[in-house]
Design an enzyme around this catalytic site. Structure first.
Site, PDB file in Angstrom:
ATOM      1  CE1 TYR A   1      -3.348  -2.584  -0.109  1.00 51.11           C
ATOM      2  CE2 TYR A   1      -3.084  -2.885   2.353  1.00 51.11           C
ATOM      3  CZ  TYR A   1      -3.701  -3.385   1.140  1.00 51.11           C
ATOM      4  OH  TYR A   1      -4.655  -4.285   1.078  1.00 51.11           O
TER       5      TYR A   1
ATOM      6  CB  CYS B   1      -9.141 -24.402   1.812  1.00 53.74           C
ATOM      7  SG  CYS B   1     -10.413 -23.376   2.211  1.00 53.74           S
TER       8      CYS B   1
END
Length: 640
Positions: free
Chosen positions: A160, A336
């Site tokens: 950022y 996951c």
């Protein structure tokens, strides 16, 4: 087990937190029209505050319209302040403390820009605009204080804008904010800190999120430079440093939302180096999902506080369960990233979700009791069937699970055989124990037939019988030394020598890694499109990180047309879309060409005949991912 270090209080300036656990800011996509908060966001935070979290950090808020892409909240008006006040009130009402990430994204949110946005980077902004941005950070801080936040966090990581100023390759300025010295590269961030501090009460803590290690960019900030900056930041008014990892301009993206490829605590060695050299408290970040590790890291002095992010997405009661010694009841994050990351970058998804916790972002719906208890036959004990039964039981129904094999778990258990995916198998074992804890009977070695449905006469049937291997329609597919990926992963078949894997989706790629880890040296994956296409972005990136170069050979745009005697014929399409016929030899051919739904027509026809309501869920409905099976489970469990 007691976790005294994890649940000891800590004081940051005038703010005392009841424990060392932080819910970090994570993008949820629950913002409405860039500026509005609804019940979903309010109850999301309320659930985790009620779940015992010490400090909830609300996801990043944009300081100005220039960087305010549609995925994010804004905090640059009184209207924005009043919306976020709804969140702080909910957190406080449920016994928690609230912080918010104040943010300018630089180039990062450009993929989510609309016509109101402007990309601003160190190389494009004028000095006048820099000074304006610094003032906007202060104005946003003032509004955050008025919104009732107990602490603020300045987000300076993940490429950022603040990170871009500090990095010597992303900042090519030649003025006082340029890259000629560390002092110049840090000037913007230090001026932002001072401006934010000037707009905060003296006793309110200011946190800063920073990368523990800068990496995989043309030039990187060194650890020594990071330590120097942290010490300068302390002098400027920062009270604690929140050390993450990763950036959006390289393969280091994988460290921002780490998948199962990374071990719990993977970032702590980097953090420990900084912790030893700074004076302010350090918040550690790095896929820590169980209390024993979190407690040990604090007890050993490696960190002062711990960010428990996705673990609290998977189980909002994580903190309470850990504190009460019920860690075995924690529904663990399995890494996951299908719901917490893939859904963020999926334009069709309205919010993030979770394979383990399909109620994520739907907490506001509650768990209403059923008007009438029903006897429900759940046919299939895979992840979808197990979760369906749990929700039904919690709502007051009487589900019974019928599993055809000797052990419940389905294809999720098979997924746990792939390298670094043991948590998948552990997840279905947990679901089985949860069913037992709830008093749900699981009848294994029981194949349900239409006659059984007629005999039992349940009030409702849920068909969750999953999928099975789909044999490809290719000449020669029944030849010698041809095996399925499922049999290889299950240990029922061997692949040796020159191994060719047909199919570059999730199963094909994981079979390749399984074979490489077993010592095979010659493994190639062939796919008609792109190898790794169905793995999800982060897990696909790890193929290149963990198996670089030609460790796993890949043949993209290679469509197999026939199988001969230890050879395959295929059509290869080059980057100019020119197609040519080719062949390749193999010692073992592994078929990873996908699955098909198991037939359900005989079961559903009997339900129709008897007037029994039914649902077909998961792979039995349509072959997809585990996250889709648990989403189906939640939907049906709430509707019966």
């Amino acid at each position: 087990m007691s976790y005294d270090a994890l649940f000891s209080p800590i004081k940051l300036r005038g703010l005392e937190l009841k424990n060392r656990i932080v819910l970090p800011g994570m993008n949820t996509k629950m913002v409405k029209d860039k500026h509005h908060v609804a019940d979903d966001m309010i109850q999301y935070h309320a659930a985790r505050a009620a779940g015992g979290c010490g400090l909830n950090i609300v996801e990043l808020v944009s300081i100005c319209k220039e960087c305010h892409a549609y995925l994010y909240f804004g905090l640059y008006s009184e209207a924005d302040r009043d919306e976020l006040k709804k969140v702080t009130e909910a957190i406080h009402e449920n016994g928690g403390k609230a912080a918010v990430q104040i943010w300018h994204g630089g180039f990062v949110p450009a993929d989510f820009f609309d016509k109101t946005n402007v990309e601003e980077t160190p190389d494009t902004v004028t000095v006048e605009r820099i000074h304006e941005i610094i003032k906007q950070f202060g104005e946003s801080a003032k509004l955050a204080v008025e919104a009732g936040f107990d602490a603020l966090e300045f987000h300076g990581a993940h490429t950022y804008l603040p990170h871009e100023f500090m990095n010597p390759s992303l900042n090519n300025r030649t003025d006082e904010y340029g890259n000629q010295s560390l002092e110049n590269r840090c000037r913007f961030n230090l001026e932002v800190i001072r401006e934010m501090r000037a707009n905060m009460p003296e006793d309110m803590p200011l946190l800063m999120r920073l990368d523990a290690v800068d990496e995989l960019l043309p030039k990187n900030t060194t650890v020594e430079e990071t330590i120097q900056f942290v010490n300068w930041a302390e002098e400027a008014g920062v009270d604690a440093i929140d050390l993450s990892r990763g950036n959006a301009r390289s393969l280091a993206t994988v460290y921002e939302v780490p998948p199962y490829n990374l071990e719990p605590g993977f970032n702590m060695e980097n953090i420990a180096k900084i912790k030893k050299a700074v004076n302010i408290p350090v918040i550690g970040v790095g896929r820590v999902n169980m209390p024993a590790l979190a407690n040990k890291l604090i007890e050993d002095g490696e960190i002062d506080m711990i960010a428990i992010g996705r673990a609290q997405l998977a189980d909002p009661e994580w903190c309470n369960k850990a504190r009460e010694g019920r860690e075995d009841e924690i529904r663990r994050c399995i890494g996951c990233t299908e719901g917490c990351y893939d859904k963020v970058i999926d334009p069709k998804a309205t919010h993030i979700t979770c394979t383990r916790n399909p109620m994520l972002c739907l907490e506001y719906k509650g768990m209403p009791k059923a008007e009438k208890a029903k006897n429900v036959m759940v046919i299939g004990g895979g992840i979808g069937g197990l979760v369906t039964a749990e929700i039904l039981k919690k709502r007051g129904h009487n589900p019974t699970i019928y599993e055809a094999s000797e052990r419940a778990g389905g294809r999720f258990r098979l997924a746990g055989k792939a390298p670094k995916k043991q948590e998948f198998e552990a997840a279905v074992d947990w679901e089985i124990k949860e069913c037992e804890r709830l008093g749900i009977e699981i009848k294994t070695n029981t194949t349900v037939t239409p006659e059984m449905i007629a005999e039992i006469k349940p009030d409702h049937v849920v068909v969750a019988i999953g999928s099975e291997f789909a044999t490809p329609d290719l000449p020669g597919v029944d030849g010698a030394d041809i095996v399925t990926a499922e049999d290889v992963l299950a240990g029922k078949a061997e692949a040796k020598g020159e191994i060719l894997i047909l199919g570059g989706g999730l199963v094909g790629c994981e079979t390749a890694t399984y074979l490489i880890n077993k010592g095979e040296k010659n493994v190639r994956i062939m796919d008609s499109r792109r190898v790794g296409k169905a793995m999800g972005m982060l897990r696909s990136m790890f193929l290149d990180i963990e198996y670089p170069g030609k460790t796993i050979q890949k043949s993209n745009r290679s469509k197999v047309t026939a199988i001969g005697d230890h050879t395959v014929d295929y059509k290869f399409t080059d980057k100019f879309k020119k197609t040519s016929n080719k062949s390749r030899s193999f010692d073992t051919l592994v078929l990873a060409t996908g699955a098909k739904s198991r037939p359900t027509a005989d079961l559903t026809a009997k339900c129709d005949e008897l007037g029994i309501a039914y649902n077909v869920i998961g792979d039995a409905k349509k072959v997809r991912m585990g996250i889709d099976a648990t989403a189906d489970a939640y939907k049906v469990g709430m509707e019966v």
